[in-house]
Design a protein around this motif. Structure first.
Motif, PDB file in Angstrom:
ATOM      1  N   GLN A   1      33.987  20.096 -68.932  1.00 27.82           N
ATOM      2  CA  GLN A   1      35.391  20.155 -68.228  1.00 27.82           C
ATOM      3  C   GLN A   1      35.941  18.707 -68.092  1.00 27.82           C
ATOM      4  O   GLN A   1      35.411  17.659 -68.268  1.00 27.82           O
ATOM      5  CB  GLN A   1      35.098  20.678 -66.786  1.00 27.82           C
ATOM      6  N   ARG A   2      37.279  18.847 -68.122  1.00 29.27           N
ATOM      7  CA  ARG A   2      38.211  17.745 -68.045  1.00 29.27           C
ATOM      8  C   ARG A   2      38.559  17.586 -66.496  1.00 29.27           C
ATOM      9  O   ARG A   2      39.225  18.430 -66.185  1.00 29.27           O
ATOM     10  CB  ARG A   2      39.548  17.930 -68.963  1.00 29.27           C
ATOM     11  N   PRO A   3      38.085  16.541 -65.842  1.00 28.17           N
ATOM     12  CA  PRO A   3      38.658  16.288 -64.703  1.00 28.17           C
ATOM     13  C   PRO A   3      40.360  16.341 -64.200  1.00 28.17           C
ATOM     14  O   PRO A   3      40.951  15.804 -65.260  1.00 28.17           O
ATOM     15  CB  PRO A   3      37.938  14.843 -63.976  1.00 28.17           C
ATOM     16  N   GLY A   4      40.786  16.675 -63.197  1.00 22.13           N
ATOM     17  CA  GLY A   4      42.013  16.820 -63.291  1.00 22.13           C
ATOM     18  C   GLY A   4      42.587  15.464 -62.663  1.00 22.13           C
ATOM     19  O   GLY A   4      43.854  15.027 -62.779  1.00 22.13           O
ATOM     20  N   ASN A   5      41.905  14.618 -62.123  1.00 26.72           N
ATOM     21  CA  ASN A   5      42.240  13.262 -61.670  1.00 26.72           C
ATOM     22  C   ASN A   5      41.129  12.384 -61.489  1.00 26.72           C
ATOM     23  O   ASN A   5      40.072  12.831 -61.670  1.00 26.72           O
ATOM     24  CB  ASN A   5      43.098  13.524 -60.434  1.00 26.72           C
ATOM     25  N   CYS A   6      41.326  11.083 -61.123  1.00 24.39           N
ATOM     26  CA  CYS A   6      40.348  10.291 -60.899  1.00 24.39           C
ATOM     27  C   CYS A   6      39.475  10.684 -59.811  1.00 24.39           C
ATOM     28  O   CYS A   6      38.255  10.206 -59.771  1.00 24.39           O
ATOM     29  CB  CYS A   6      41.044   8.963 -60.617  1.00 24.39           C
ATOM     30  N   TYR A   7      39.902  11.109 -58.657  1.00 20.11           N
ATOM     31  CA  TYR A   7      38.923  11.449 -57.490  1.00 20.11           C
ATOM     32  C   TYR A   7      37.991  12.395 -58.102  1.00 20.11           C
ATOM     33  O   TYR A   7      37.122  12.334 -57.902  1.00 20.11           O
ATOM     34  CB  TYR A   7      39.824  12.181 -56.401  1.00 20.11           C
ATOM     35  N   GLU A   8      38.639  13.772 -58.961  1.00 22.50           N
ATOM     36  CA  GLU A   8      37.552  14.571 -59.355  1.00 22.50           C
ATOM     37  C   GLU A   8      36.477  13.912 -60.102  1.00 22.50           C
ATOM     38  O   GLU A   8      35.319  14.313 -60.045  1.00 22.50           O
ATOM     39  CB  GLU A   8      38.312  15.657 -60.070  1.00 22.50           C
ATOM     40  N   LYS A   9      36.916  13.118 -61.167  1.00 22.84           N
ATOM     41  CA  LYS A   9      36.085  12.464 -61.894  1.00 22.84           C
ATOM     42  C   LYS A   9      34.988  11.616 -61.030  1.00 22.84           C
ATOM     43  O   LYS A   9      33.726  11.715 -61.338  1.00 22.84           O
ATOM     44  CB  LYS A   9      36.752  11.588 -62.849  1.00 22.84           C
ATOM     45  N   SER A  10      35.166  10.901 -60.134  1.00 27.30           N
ATOM     46  CA  SER A  10      34.359  10.129 -59.443  1.00 27.30           C
ATOM     47  C   SER A  10      33.512  11.296 -58.514  1.00 27.30           C
ATOM     48  O   SER A  10      32.183  10.716 -58.403  1.00 27.30           O
ATOM     49  CB  SER A  10      35.070   9.372 -58.398  1.00 27.30           C
TER      50      SER A  10
ATOM     51  N   VAL B   1      54.447  12.146 -55.143  1.00 25.67           N
ATOM     52  CA  VAL B   1      53.632  13.410 -54.394  1.00 25.67           C
ATOM     53  C   VAL B   1      53.075  14.447 -55.448  1.00 25.67           C
ATOM     54  O   VAL B   1      52.233  14.598 -55.684  1.00 25.67           O
ATOM     55  CB  VAL B   1      54.570  13.943 -53.246  1.00 25.67           C
ATOM     56  N   ILE B   2      54.115  15.174 -55.847  1.00 24.68           N
ATOM     57  CA  ILE B   2      53.899  16.462 -56.640  1.00 24.68           C
ATOM     58  C   ILE B   2      53.256  15.963 -57.807  1.00 24.68           C
ATOM     59  O   ILE B   2      52.051  16.819 -58.174  1.00 24.68           O
ATOM     60  CB  ILE B   2      55.308  17.095 -56.985  1.00 24.68           C
ATOM     61  N   SER B   3      53.444  15.038 -58.696  1.00 20.89           N
ATOM     62  CA  SER B   3      52.724  14.843 -59.864  1.00 20.89           C
ATOM     63  C   SER B   3      51.379  14.443 -59.784  1.00 20.89           C
ATOM     64  O   SER B   3      50.575  14.689 -60.719  1.00 20.89           O
ATOM     65  CB  SER B   3      53.568  13.509 -60.579  1.00 20.89           C
ATOM     66  N   LEU B   4      50.849  14.088 -58.538  1.00 17.35           N
ATOM     67  CA  LEU B   4      49.384  13.892 -58.183  1.00 17.35           C
ATOM     68  C   LEU B   4      48.651  15.051 -57.986  1.00 17.35           C
ATOM     69  O   LEU B   4      47.470  14.978 -58.033  1.00 17.35           O
ATOM     70  CB  LEU B   4      49.322  12.928 -56.954  1.00 17.35           C
ATOM     71  N   HIS B   5      49.349  16.074 -57.801  1.00 19.17           N
ATOM     72  CA  HIS B   5      48.650  17.437 -57.425  1.00 19.17           C
ATOM     73  C   HIS B   5      49.078  18.568 -58.346  1.00 19.17           C
ATOM     74  O   HIS B   5      48.491  19.653 -58.273  1.00 19.17           O
ATOM     75  CB  HIS B   5      49.012  17.852 -56.047  1.00 19.17           C
ATOM     76  N   ASP B   6      49.698  18.261 -59.413  1.00 19.48           N
ATOM     77  CA  ASP B   6      50.335  19.535 -60.292  1.00 19.48           C
ATOM     78  C   ASP B   6      49.355  19.987 -60.899  1.00 19.48           C
ATOM     79  O   ASP B   6      49.607  21.305 -61.751  1.00 19.48           O
ATOM     80  CB  ASP B   6      51.737  19.130 -60.877  1.00 19.48           C
ATOM     81  N   THR B   7      48.351  19.371 -61.278  1.00 17.24           N
ATOM     82  CA  THR B   7      46.980  20.219 -62.198  1.00 17.24           C
ATOM     83  C   THR B   7      46.467  21.234 -61.261  1.00 17.24           C
ATOM     84  O   THR B   7      46.197  22.344 -61.798  1.00 17.24           O
ATOM     85  CB  THR B   7      46.061  19.264 -62.443  1.00 17.24           C
ATOM     86  N   TYR B   8      46.728  21.465 -60.104  1.00 16.99           N
ATOM     87  CA  TYR B   8      46.072  22.504 -59.181  1.00 16.99           C
ATOM     88  C   TYR B   8      47.234  23.835 -59.319  1.00 16.99           C
ATOM     89  O   TYR B   8      46.534  24.816 -59.074  1.00 16.99           O
ATOM     90  CB  TYR B   8      46.020  22.202 -57.537  1.00 16.99           C
ATOM     91  N   PHE B   9      48.498  23.340 -59.859  1.00 18.11           N
ATOM     92  CA  PHE B   9      49.426  24.638 -59.909  1.00 18.11           C
ATOM     93  C   PHE B   9      49.138  25.286 -61.153  1.00 18.11           C
ATOM     94  O   PHE B   9      49.850  26.279 -61.372  1.00 18.11           O
ATOM     95  CB  PHE B   9      50.960  24.040 -60.091  1.00 18.11           C
TER      96      PHE B   9
END
Length: 363
Positions: free
Chosen positions: A147-156, A296-304
């Motif tokens: 899978q491709r992590p949605g952000n650096c937090y998920e990758k870590s 704010v929004i761009s940091l979370h928009d993969t969840y949408f």
């Protein structure tokens, strides 16, 4: 109830760590609270944490340092622990990559070093979103499936959980708990700190960004902090049953349609318009909206745009707790609490985007 034991809790001052510490102490266990700096232990209800039937022993340390930065005396004390519960992590989005690597990856490596050296069973708190950007069913026994992590937090967190699995193969007794998006209390919606999804709600319901890329059938899973703390505590105290398992600590599934419909019930709240990601352009947003989208929004928009559902078969069989109720009533409780406290509501005339998302961390 399990026999009294000694549990080392990292991140004990954090949102989840404090609630887990409270439950362990209330059950009569001795809790060694690893605290970075002179952090206060404050529960989700805003009250300072006091010992229950067990005892609380504060240990100054830092998961990012070798040996957790413990003194010789504290290391000897930690080595006597019957369990380690590793809650410490950076969970905010939008920080430098090195920050996630330093705390979430190196910090987990240092906890594993202690656990392996002293052969202390470990309960590791990961995230259900190690599943990355994908649709369909994310299963508890899956980890790296390309899978491709949605952000650096998920990758870590994916890297950290992979290290935990490797330590388990080397003989360390391990249980993994994966929360989804941790939010306010089940019954009241109360939350100690407005993080995770809350800055997004604030921006959207104030109309600071009116158009957002997302699918109306995308799913967000919100789990009350008490539900996660209950499962983490259970994994620590019933480790003979939890060991070797990965448990999804998930809660209320809500589609973006659910969010939109519930927000529309509140006259004081704005309702964003979700558009297909392929049709969205951030550069087309009005100038006044762009800073809030970027910050704010761009940091979370993969969840949408994720249509993912978390299988919790193992967690349900382990805890035997009733399944969460429908998501819309829970979302209303979260919104009601935010309105009561003044976190949501009309925006001040001038409110910089940075004020809505402070990027603070707990470990």
């Amino acid at each position: 109830m399990s026999d009294p034991m000694t549990v080392l809790v990292t991140g004990a001052s954090g949102f989840l760590g404090a609630e887990t510490t409270a439950r362990l102490s209330a059950a009569g266990h001795t809790v060694l609270t690893l605290l970075h700096r002179n952090s206060e232990l404050v529960r989700n209800n805003g009250r300072k944490l006091t010992p229950g039937r067990g005892t609380l022993t504060r240990i100054a340390g830092d998961v990012t340092r070798p040996g957790l930065g413990l003194t010789d005396d504290d290391r000897r004390l930690a080595a006597l622990a019957d369990r380690i519960v590793h809650c410490a992590a950076v969970t905010d989005f939008g920080l430098p990559d090195e920050r996630y690597e330093h705390v979430n990856v190196t910090g987990t490596r240092n906890v594993l070093d202690l656990a392996l050296a002293c052969h202390i069973p470990l309960v590791h708190v990961s995230t259900a979103y190690v599943c990355g950007e994908r649709d369909g069913i994310a299963r508890e026994d899956e980890l790296d499936v390309g899978q491709r992590p949605g952000n650096c937090y998920e990758k870590s967190k994916l890297t950290a959980e992979t290290m935990v699995r490797e330590a388990a193969r080397d003989g360390l007794p391990v249980a993994v708990v994966r929360p989804s998006i941790v939010t306010g209390a089940t019954r009241t919606g109360r939350v100690r700190e407005f993080k995770t999804i809350y800055p997004v709600l604030r921006v959207l319901t104030r109309g600071l960004v009116r158009t957002v890329p997302g699918h109306y059938d995308a799913v967000l899973d919100l789990v009350p902090v008490d539900r996660v703390a209950d499962l983490v505590t259970e994994a620590a105290t019933r480790f003979q049953d939890a060991g070797g398992r990965t448990l999804h600590a998930v809660g209320h599934e809500l589609t973006l349609r659910d969010f939109s419909d519930v927000l529309a019930e509140y006259p004081s709240l704005q309702v964003p318009r979700f558009v297909p990601p392929s049709a969205f352009s951030a550069s087309a947003l009005p100038d006044r909206e762009r800073p809030y989208y970027d910050r704010v929004i761009s940091l979370h928009d993969t969840y949408f745009r994720r249509r993912v559902h978390f299988d919790d078969t193992q967690a349900a069989a382990f805890s035997r707790r009733p399944a969460p109720a429908r998501g819309r009533p829970y979302l209303r409780r979260l919104l009601d609490h935010c309105l009561t406290t003044g976190y949501l509501g009309p925006a001040p005339r001038e409110e910089p985007a940075a004020a809505l998302y402070d990027g603070s961390t707990h470990r």
